[in-house]
Design an enzyme around this catalytic site. Structure first.
Site, short mmCIF file in Angstrom:
data_model
loop_
_atom_site.label_atom_id
_atom_site.label_comp_id
_atom_site.label_asym_id
_atom_site.label_seq_id
_atom_site.Cartn_x
_atom_site.Cartn_y
_atom_site.Cartn_z
N LYS A 213 0.83 -1.37 -0.01
CA LYS A 213 0.03 -0.12 -0.05
C LYS A 213 0.87 1.37 -0.16
CE LYS A 213 -3.76 2.10 2.67
NZ LYS A 213 -4.50 1.76 4.03
N SER B 86 -9.32 1.58 3.33
CA SER B 86 -8.53 2.38 2.49
C SER B 86 -7.74 1.67 1.58
CB SER B 86 -7.82 3.46 3.09
OG SER B 86 -7.03 2.74 4.01
N SER C 121 -9.91 -0.72 7.41
CA SER C 121 -9.14 -0.44 6.25
C SER C 121 -8.48 -1.71 5.50
CB SER C 121 -8.31 0.64 6.38
OG SER C 121 -9.12 1.77 6.64
#
Length: 554
Positions: free
Chosen positions: A168, A249, A273
């Site tokens: 990420k 996210s 997330s």
């Protein structure tokens, strides 16, 4: 022409037009990705029933994809379609032990495994009809590193060795900026790796690249689409592009692994997330107890709740990735030293005697109800209950105030912009100077952060109260009914798990009639990741629900 043929044809034409002896400055002018007029696409999207799916844009208006894809395109073009087809059955949807077995037998190399994933990335991401807008950066050294893994494979000590992993893009690496998807962090220079990246590399993993995310880990714009960032554009779900949400996210971590762009990915979670995008992309995702994996070198929201975690196509790989990242980090006060491995040891699908809490309010979901019946048929003892009614008042204030405190610390240690943009307020001013590009959905959450005012004493009391309530929410039924885990759906109970510091494991449970994935989420007591993963493996084998996205199966 299939997707792989499209890429091969495209790159061969490109190579025929450009001499390999061209100067680097000339090569940079080659366009692998051509931006297109998405006006009609966006207009059609306004009919979506979900307001968060009414996109304002899909392609990034800020970053040119060619900057990402040009450095490795010649190597990808040289990897033949024939070899790709030979490797596909050995790689697609296979777990790490299977991949390592194929490599040990000489069926493929670590370099070929890396090229296989790159071929998929270039094939799908450079075609406007299939692009998930999920790749933010590719490691320019990854093929050289893969060749080194092949040369030194006698040194392999951990099963993560030679496995291409995506990160990420709020996780710092020395070779690729951690941008959190934000324009302000695009060109910050850094020579440090996050602690978890150092651990992965020490164990031999290959960092393939960085993936898109909800900008600032979805703590930036209010009501905006999940998976949107200024630098990456709009991440799309491979199970239904522009139809289903990606989850957030860690949207790119979810979509990229679901589409088989890498063995696995690392996501981060404050509250939901990791679990949300894992659920939405039919993946296994683990949100560990805070401290099991170090947080140093990760763009922060809350030092109380933030944690990275593995996202993979199966429990086996999630456990291996978790184990490869563990280790005591002196920079992270919450970090723990684990003396035992998280790699699965028992690997069975026997649930005999396991007591699983079933939340009464979820039984109206037919997929949940059917799934727990399957578990019961394999020996699980189902214990229906109603969770205690406990408030989470002040939860957002905890995030607001800790981000306001923690972000400047990160900027000073891991970026080159701290002298000119040292605070959240300064970044907001920067964004406002070009709102169309930098904040097309506004920065409403940042506004709320700046307006939130609790003193240090009030914040300490708030943090303590939330921990107590989160613990009570799960521990009261766990102790009363002697539960091994509580069964939830997707990220429905992620906020309670976050403040109570309970680990969560999402396991694919099936698909709605629309085709949208849904997950069974197992929640257990803090620091019980090893037993939670063993339990999750048994659940995974019984449900056997994951299917590769139809449009990305070749």
């Amino acid at each position: 022409m299939n997707a792989t043929s499209f890429l091969t044809f495209f790159l061969l034409i490109l190579c025929s037009c450009i001499s390999c002896k061209k100067a680097p400055s000339e090569t940079k002018q080659v366009m692998l990705w051509q931006s297109y007029d998405e006006t009609q696409e966006i207009e059609a999207q306004q009919a979506h029933e979900s307001n968060r799916m009414k996109f304002k844009l899909i392609q990034s208006r800020y970053r040119d994809k060619n900057d990402v894809f040009q450095p490795l395109y010649e190597a990808v073009a040289a990897f033949s379609e024939e070899r790709y087809a030979q490797l596909a059955p050995m790689v697609l949807e296979q777990d790490i032990p299977s991949l390592q077995q194929h490599i040990s037998r000489g069926d493929l190399t670590y370099e070929e495994l890396t090229l296989f994933y790159l071929k998929r990335i270039y094939t799908y991401e450079l075609d406007p009809a299939t692009s998930l807008h999920t790749i933010m950066a590719l490691n320019p050294l990854v093929l050289e590193q893969a060749r080194a893994r092949d040369k030194n494979k006698h040194d392999k000590k951990h099963p993560i060795y030679g496995m291409p992993i995506l990160l990420k893009d709020n996780i710092t690496t020395a070779t690729m900026n951690a941008t959190a998807g934000a324009a302000v962090l695009e060109h910050t220079s850094n020579e440090k790796d996050a602690f978890l990246v150092s651990q992965l590399e020490a164990n031999g993993a290959l960092i393939l690249g960085k993936v898109n995310l909800s900008e600032w880990a979805y703590y930036f714009c209010s009501g905006c689409p999940l998976g949107y960032s200024a630098l990456g554009g709009q991440t799309l779900n491979p199970y239904g592009r522009k139809i289903f949400e990606t989850g957030g996210s860690s949207a790119g971590s979810g979509t990229s692994v679901a589409a088989n762009y890498a063995v696995a990915a690392v996501g981060t979670e404050t509250a939901g997330s990791i679990i949300s995008p894992s659920s939405q992309n039919s993946l296994v995702g683990l949100k560990p107890t805070v401290g099991v994996i170090s947080r140093s070198g990760i763009v922060p929201i809350s030092h109380t709740l933030d944690t990275p975690g593995p996202m993979a196509k199966n429990v086996t790989d999630a456990a291996i990735l978790l184990d490869a990242m563990r280790g005591k980090d002196a920079k992270d006060p919450s970090s723990i030293a684990s003396s035992s491995s998280y790699i699965l040891q028992k690997k069975n699908n026997d649930l005999s005697g396991k007591r699983l809490g079933v939340i009464n309010g979820l039984l109206s979901d037919t997929i949940y109800a059917a799934s727990i019946k399957q578990l019961e048929s394999r020996g699980a003892i189902l214990v229906p209950f109603d969770p205690p009614q406990v408030p989470l008042d002040g939860f957002l204030s905890l995030l607001n105030l800790e981000m306001k405190q923690d972000l400047p610390v990160y900027l000073r240690e891991y970026t080159s912009i701290a002298d000119t943009l040292p605070s959240l307020e300064a970044i907001m001013t920067y964004n406002a100077k070009d709102s169309t590009l930098r904040m097309p959905y506004g920065q409403g959450i940042f506004d709320a952060i700046m307006n939130d005012t609790i003193d240090t004493k009030g914040l300490d009391l708030l943090r303590s109260r939330l921990l107590t309530n989160g613990n009570r929410y799960f521990q009261e039924p766990m102790q009363q009914y002697q539960l091994d885990a509580i069964l939830s759906i997707n990220n429905y109970h992620s906020a309670y798990a976050a403040v109570g510091l309970h680990p969560c494991l999402a396991v694919p449970m099936g698909y709605k009639t629309s085709g949208e994935p849904i997950a069974l989420t197992l929640i257990s007591s803090p620091y019980t990741e090893a037993s939670l993963l063993e339990l999750g493996y048994a659940v995974e084998q019984i449900l056997n629900a994951r299917k590769i996205p139809r449009a990305y199966k070749d």
